[in-house]
Design a protein around this motif. Structure first.
Motif, PDB file in Angstrom:
ATOM      1  N   GLY A 192      -4.343   5.130  -8.737  1.00  0.00           N
ATOM      2  CA  GLY A 192      -4.956   3.888  -9.180  1.00  0.00           C
ATOM      3  C   GLY A 192      -5.538   3.136  -7.999  1.00  0.00           C
ATOM      4  O   GLY A 192      -5.903   3.709  -6.961  1.00  0.00           O
ATOM      5  N   SER A 193      -5.628   1.831  -8.124  1.00  0.00           N
ATOM      6  CA  SER A 193      -6.210   1.003  -7.061  1.00  0.00           C
ATOM      7  C   SER A 193      -5.181   0.548  -6.042  1.00  0.00           C
ATOM      8  O   SER A 193      -5.550   0.162  -4.932  1.00  0.00           O
ATOM      9  CB  SER A 193      -6.879  -0.236  -7.686  1.00  0.00           C
ATOM     10  N   SER A 194      -3.892   0.590  -6.401  1.00  0.00           N
ATOM     11  CA  SER A 194      -2.880   0.044  -5.486  1.00  0.00           C
ATOM     12  C   SER A 194      -1.688   0.965  -5.288  1.00  0.00           C
ATOM     13  O   SER A 194      -0.780   0.628  -4.535  1.00  0.00           O
ATOM     14  CB  SER A 194      -2.372  -1.308  -6.015  1.00  0.00           C
ATOM     15  N   GLY A 195      -1.654   2.133  -5.962  1.00  0.00           N
ATOM     16  CA  GLY A 195      -0.536   3.049  -5.788  1.00  0.00           C
ATOM     17  C   GLY A 195      -0.662   3.855  -4.504  1.00  0.00           C
ATOM     18  O   GLY A 195      -1.754   4.051  -3.971  1.00  0.00           O
ATOM     19  N   PHE A 196       0.443   4.340  -3.992  1.00  0.00           N
ATOM     20  CA  PHE A 196       0.432   5.120  -2.759  1.00  0.00           C
ATOM     21  C   PHE A 196       1.579   6.133  -2.802  1.00  0.00           C
ATOM     22  O   PHE A 196       2.510   6.037  -3.611  1.00  0.00           O
ATOM     23  CB  PHE A 196       0.544   4.232  -1.525  1.00  0.00           C
ATOM     24  N   PHE A 197       1.484   7.139  -1.889  1.00  0.00           N
ATOM     25  CA  PHE A 197       2.475   8.202  -1.813  1.00  0.00           C
ATOM     26  C   PHE A 197       3.090   8.196  -0.419  1.00  0.00           C
ATOM     27  O   PHE A 197       2.484   7.743   0.562  1.00  0.00           O
ATOM     28  CB  PHE A 197       1.842   9.578  -2.080  1.00  0.00           C
ATOM     29  N   TYR A 198       4.284   8.753  -0.321  1.00  0.00           N
ATOM     30  CA  TYR A 198       4.888   9.008   0.980  1.00  0.00           C
ATOM     31  C   TYR A 198       5.937  10.100   0.815  1.00  0.00           C
ATOM     32  O   TYR A 198       6.399  10.399  -0.300  1.00  0.00           O
ATOM     33  CB  TYR A 198       5.494   7.746   1.604  1.00  0.00           C
ATOM     34  N   ALA A 237       5.853  11.555   6.202  1.00  0.00           N
ATOM     35  CA  ALA A 237       4.430  11.214   6.185  1.00  0.00           C
ATOM     36  C   ALA A 237       4.270  10.076   5.194  1.00  0.00           C
ATOM     37  O   ALA A 237       4.885  10.065   4.126  1.00  0.00           O
ATOM     38  CB  ALA A 237       3.581  12.413   5.777  1.00  0.00           C
ATOM     39  N   GLY A 238       3.452   9.109   5.557  1.00  0.00           N
ATOM     40  CA  GLY A 238       3.295   7.961   4.681  1.00  0.00           C
ATOM     41  C   GLY A 238       1.983   7.260   4.890  1.00  0.00           C
ATOM     42  O   GLY A 238       1.354   7.388   5.955  1.00  0.00           O
ATOM     43  N   GLY A 239       1.586   6.529   3.883  1.00  0.00           N
ATOM     44  CA  GLY A 239       0.342   5.792   3.970  1.00  0.00           C
ATOM     45  C   GLY A 239       0.519   4.460   4.676  1.00  0.00           C
ATOM     46  O   GLY A 239       1.621   4.058   5.077  1.00  0.00           O
ATOM     47  N   THR A 240      -0.602   3.769   4.803  1.00  0.00           N
ATOM     48  CA  THR A 240      -0.575   2.464   5.478  1.00  0.00           C
ATOM     49  C   THR A 240       0.170   1.419   4.658  1.00  0.00           C
ATOM     50  O   THR A 240       0.557   0.380   5.186  1.00  0.00           O
ATOM     51  CB  THR A 240      -2.010   1.978   5.725  1.00  0.00           C
ATOM     52  N   ALA A 241       0.379   1.681   3.347  1.00  0.00           N
ATOM     53  CA  ALA A 241       1.068   0.701   2.493  1.00  0.00           C
ATOM     54  C   ALA A 241       2.518   0.503   2.913  1.00  0.00           C
ATOM     55  O   ALA A 241       3.141  -0.501   2.557  1.00  0.00           O
ATOM     56  CB  ALA A 241       1.009   1.140   1.030  1.00  0.00           C
ATOM     57  N   LEU A 242       3.079   1.439   3.684  1.00  0.00           N
ATOM     58  CA  LEU A 242       4.460   1.289   4.143  1.00  0.00           C
ATOM     59  C   LEU A 242       4.579   0.303   5.288  1.00  0.00           C
ATOM     60  O   LEU A 242       5.699  -0.051   5.681  1.00  0.00           O
ATOM     61  CB  LEU A 242       5.019   2.650   4.578  1.00  0.00           C
ATOM     62  N   ASN A 243       3.435  -0.147   5.840  1.00  0.00           N
ATOM     63  CA  ASN A 243       3.436  -1.140   6.922  1.00  0.00           C
ATOM     64  C   ASN A 243       4.283  -0.704   8.110  1.00  0.00           C
ATOM     65  O   ASN A 243       5.033  -1.492   8.700  1.00  0.00           O
ATOM     66  CB  ASN A 243       3.943  -2.492   6.406  1.00  0.00           C
ATOM     67  N   GLY A 244       4.186   0.585   8.450  1.00  0.00           N
ATOM     68  CA  GLY A 244       4.874   1.067   9.631  1.00  0.00           C
ATOM     69  C   GLY A 244       6.355   1.338   9.445  1.00  0.00           C
ATOM     70  O   GLY A 244       7.061   1.603  10.427  1.00  0.00           O
TER      71      GLY A 244
END
Length: 568
Positions: free
Chosen positions: A189-195, A205-212
């Protein structure tokens, strides 16, 4: 019949209730379906991502595992080195290869790296991970993800035995950069992410949505996955789950799956608001339709009930007039139906009530006058015993009423103040005349007897029901603001307000009247006395009200030496 038809139409309009129920059931059922679809979509995305990750892992491992089919240890050392170099050339993800003997010792010359300039620390870390894997190794085994180099690139180490029986071991380092790029590119979707997280909740491995974030074990889906793995008898079992995690603004729809070989968890997260946006849109459409239906029903109800509600409003207004004592009110309805007949009956009842009310008022006024005359007679019987106190009770009642008006007390309490002022000393009937009329100062024993008159007065008027509100004035008018009064030692606001007013009026009249032990004081001196007693004997608020009464009456506080009666 007209009224019957109107009521019938209103009952038909009541069909809005089943309409709302059907709409609610539709919303509930459709919501469940859409929620299930959203959750299944999230779970399907996770499954697809697991297949992609499996392919990314299998591509570099296949040429490495193929070494087991090359009779590796039966070849010359030159051929062995060539095989290792070919693996590094074929797969850029392979960073390092090391061959170990059955005794778990690194074989000289059988170690290759993808880059030439390898720091000793990186070599040592690679060998340490390899040695920890080959301990008791019988099949392919993966290490935990390590981070290598100044940029902290994720690295995975794999080890497996060669030959049967085991003739040696091969350990390989793989770069996970491709997996990292894949995870960052995937969207839900527009705001979902995977890690991806390992068995300890550390980010692989993770996306930028995890904020580091590097440790995600506290996140709802990861914590649930780790719990499921801990409770499983076999660590290689596959786990799938989808659902809502968290509450409020932090609530997410999450799905996860487990990769048994590397013991990773693949997780997707999407805010509940975004995941269930279709649910909200559906609810809005259904609610809009229900709103339109309700609006139509309301218009019909208003149209058909207008002829019914208008007369009823007239009835209600006139009934309130009757309830407020305005007897004789009439309802004017021209309709020749049941409402018209009801209006005639109502008007007849109102006229009859007005006649009864006038008669009751005359009887009540006569009764009240009789009560008042009886009360005044009782008070006069007390005052007649002492010429100095003649008229004292009546004056106390008048002053108390004026103070009560200044304090904005209701009419009923003002009448109670009038009676309370007149009867405040009624208990002196029970005091012997030798003490009551004594011209000199009373002894302590005589004073103790005199102080019994509030309680005596209370017991005298207790059986009289309509004087129930007066009892506090009679019993507590000698209580003091500082709590040293009698008979109950009440203090401050524990003393009833009406009793505090009567006490102030009593003190004021005592100061401005001639007594055996003093002459009447000027008003100025009397108010000075009351000011001194304020806060000790008298309520400051009541004394201030008395002063305001005197000012409003235009009474000058100088030159008056006669008893004062404050007339309305």
């Amino acid at each position: 019949m007209r009224l019957f038809k109107a009521i019938l139409l209103l009952m038909l309009v009541a069909s809005i209730i089943p309409t709302v129920m059907v709409g609610w059931l539709s919303v509930s059922h459709t919501r469940e379906l859409l929620v299930r679809d959203a959750q299944e979509l999230a779970q399907e995305h996770v499954k697809q991502l697991r297949l992609k990750l499996g392919e990314l892992l299998s591509e570099p491992t296949q040429p490495v595992l193929a070494l087991a089919n090359t009779a590796f240890f039966s070849r010359t050392e030159v051929e062995q080195r060539a095989l290792l170099a070919s693996v590094l050339i074929q797969r850029r993800e392979v960073l390092a290869i090391t061959v170990f003997s059955p005794q778990k010792e690194r074989l000289p010359g059988l170690q290759a790296f993808a880059v030439n300039d390898i720091p000793p620390t990186a070599v040592a870390e690679h060998e340490a991970r390899a040695l920890s894997l080959i301990e008791g190794l019988t099949d392919v085994r993966y290490s935990e993800v390590a981070h290598q180099g100044p940029q902290g690139l994720p690295v995975l180490t794999m080890a497996f035995p060669l030959g049967d029986p085991v003739k040696g071991y091969i350990a390989v380092d793989f770069s996970l950069t491709a997996i990292q790029k894949l995870i960052q590119k995937e969207r839900l979707g527009s705001s979902g992410f995977f890690y991806v997280a390992d068995q300890h909740g550390h980010v692989v491995a993770g996306g930028t949505a995890l904020n580091g974030e590097t440790n995600v074990s506290h996140r709802g889906p990861v914590a649930h996955l780790l719990q499921q793995i801990a409770q499983s008898q076999s660590p290689d079992i596959e786990h799938f789950h989808v659902g809502n995690f968290g509450t409020g603004k932090e609530a997410v729809v999450a799905a996860y799956t487990h990769m048994p070989g590397v013991n990773w968890g693949i997780v997707s997260e999407q805010p509940v608001v975004q995941a269930y946006r279709q649910v909200e849109a559906m609810e809005q459409r259904i609610l809009l339709g229900l709103g339109a239906a309700i609006l139509v029903a309301c218009v019909l109800a208003a149209t058909f009930s207008r002829n019914l509600t208008r007369p009823l409003k007239n009835f209600t207004a006139q009934a309130m007039e009757l309830a407020n004592g305005q007897f004789g009110a009439e309802v004017h309805i021209r309709q020749k139906n049941e409402l018209g007949e009801l209006a005639q009956t109502f008007n007849y009842m109102s006229k009859q009530l007005m006649a009864y009310d006038m008669e009751n008022r005359r009887l009540y006024e006569s009764l009240e006058q009789g009560y008042l005359e009886t009360i005044v007679a009782l008070a006069n019987s007390i005052d007649s015993k002492d010429a100095y106190t003649r008229g004292h009770s009546q004056r106390v009642g008048d002053v108390a009423v004026e103070i009560g008006k200044e304090l904005n007390l209701p009419e009923r309490q003002l009448k109670t103040l009038q009676y309370g002022g007149i009867l405040h000393d009624i208990g002196k009937i029970g005091i012997v005349e030798s003490i009551l009329c004594k011209q000199s100062r009373l002894t302590d024993a005589e004073m103790a007897i005199m102080r019994e008159h509030p309680a005596i007065g209370d017991s005298i008027i207790a059986p009289v029901t309509f004087l129930a509100g007066v009892r506090s004035c009679v019993r507590s008018h000698h209580e003091r603001w500082d709590g040293t009064g009698y008979p109950d030692k009440l203090k401050g606001e524990e003393i009833p307000m009406l009793a505090r007013i009567v006490a102030c009026a009593d003190t004021f009249d005592a100061c401005t009247s001639t007594r055996p032990y003093q002459k009447a004081m000027p008003l100025e001196q009397a108010m000075q006395i009351l000011d001194k007693l304020t806060g000790a004997q008298l309520d400051p608020q009541v004394v201030a009200a008395l002063r305001a009464v005197l000012q409003k009456k235009g009474v000058r506080l100088e030159g008056h030496r006669q008893p004062v009666k404050l007339a309305s």
